[in-house]
Design a protein around this motif. Sequence first.
Motif, PDB file in Angstrom:
ATOM      1  N   TYR A   1       3.642   2.742  18.102  1.00  0.00           N
ATOM      2  CA  TYR A   1       3.043   1.517  17.566  1.00  0.00           C
ATOM      3  C   TYR A   1       2.201   0.862  18.652  1.00  0.00           C
ATOM      4  O   TYR A   1       2.582   0.820  19.823  1.00  0.00           O
ATOM      5  CB  TYR A   1       4.131   0.546  17.108  1.00  0.00           C
ATOM      6  CG  TYR A   1       3.610  -0.828  16.759  1.00  0.00           C
ATOM      7  CD1 TYR A   1       2.975  -1.060  15.548  1.00  0.00           C
ATOM      8  CD2 TYR A   1       3.732  -1.887  17.658  1.00  0.00           C
ATOM      9  CE1 TYR A   1       2.484  -2.320  15.228  1.00  0.00           C
ATOM     10  CE2 TYR A   1       3.240  -3.146  17.352  1.00  0.00           C
ATOM     11  CZ  TYR A   1       2.618  -3.349  16.140  1.00  0.00           C
ATOM     12  OH  TYR A   1       2.120  -4.594  15.827  1.00  0.00           O
TER      13      TYR A   1
ATOM     14  N   GLN B   1      -3.431  -3.756  14.398  1.00  0.00           N
ATOM     15  CA  GLN B   1      -2.247  -2.908  14.532  1.00  0.00           C
ATOM     16  C   GLN B   1      -2.571  -1.459  14.185  1.00  0.00           C
ATOM     17  O   GLN B   1      -3.420  -1.185  13.332  1.00  0.00           O
ATOM     18  CB  GLN B   1      -1.138  -3.386  13.598  1.00  0.00           C
ATOM     19  CG  GLN B   1      -0.612  -4.776  13.876  1.00  0.00           C
ATOM     20  CD  GLN B   1       0.437  -5.163  12.849  1.00  0.00           C
ATOM     21  OE1 GLN B   1       0.129  -5.422  11.691  1.00  0.00           O
ATOM     22  NE2 GLN B   1       1.681  -5.180  13.269  1.00  0.00           N
TER      23      GLN B   1
ATOM     24  N   SER C   1      -0.295   2.469  13.899  1.00  0.00           N
ATOM     25  CA  SER C   1       0.995   3.127  13.987  1.00  0.00           C
ATOM     26  C   SER C   1       0.838   4.605  13.663  1.00  0.00           C
ATOM     27  O   SER C   1      -0.027   4.984  12.862  1.00  0.00           O
ATOM     28  CB  SER C   1       1.994   2.477  13.024  1.00  0.00           C
ATOM     29  OG  SER C   1       3.279   3.045  13.191  1.00  0.00           O
TER      30      SER C   1
ATOM     31  N   GLN D   1       6.162  -3.929  10.649  1.00  0.00           N
ATOM     32  CA  GLN D   1       5.611  -2.675  11.149  1.00  0.00           C
ATOM     33  C   GLN D   1       4.974  -1.863  10.035  1.00  0.00           C
ATOM     34  O   GLN D   1       5.258  -2.039   8.851  1.00  0.00           O
ATOM     35  CB  GLN D   1       6.716  -1.856  11.821  1.00  0.00           C
ATOM     36  CG  GLN D   1       7.307  -2.534  13.050  1.00  0.00           C
ATOM     37  CD  GLN D   1       6.276  -2.684  14.150  1.00  0.00           C
ATOM     38  OE1 GLN D   1       5.596  -1.747  14.489  1.00  0.00           O
ATOM     39  NE2 GLN D   1       6.169  -3.858  14.712  1.00  0.00           N
TER      40      GLN D   1
END
Length: 206
Positions: free
Chosen positions: A90, A126, A128, A180
């Motif tokens: 991440y 973000q 991931s 997440q």
Amino acid sequence: MRNGFLALLLATAGLQAAELAVSVGVGPSKSVSTPIGTFSGVDSTATFLVDAGGKLIGLGPISLGWDVPLAIGGPSRAELSAGGSGIYAYADRMQFAVTPGVKARLGLGLLSPWVSFGIGGARLDQASASILSGDPITGTLNANRWAFALSPAGGIDFKPIPILFLRGEVRSYAFRTPEQLFNGNSQLRSTWRNNVLFLGGIGARF
């Protein structure tokens, strides 16, 4: 009537002692190594800060005022979580943050040390990646989310000539990681991160 007069007095004081500063700075970044290569939030960690403020009340050399800093860009971080089903990476980077608050200042002639504290929000980029055991296919996702942010700071202003001043400061942006992108990396979910920035700039105080 009395409350209205007090509000007008405070507003007038703030306008008469307004300031605007622009600063640039850097903070640490973090990357991690994965089986598919290095995973990082961003290449650049530079931050551009615009800080507006004003005086509310004062007692001798000590004053208390309002403070509205806007940060554009910021440090990045990347973390790795390994579990029975695979590896989860991440990374995020602060896109921008607005944290209005209060500032306390001590006027010492040419020098004015100060501390401030603000509460607001930060927008994060973000990314991931999941590398599942026994599965050659790697999944990646990207998103932008808001995070509740706290911003304590401290610095010193040097005012060699009227109106203009030079500023050096240390500022921190602390916020909890938003939801997440993969549920499997539970170790990385809802953790607090703390970004320390070192900035220098110039401003004007009226």
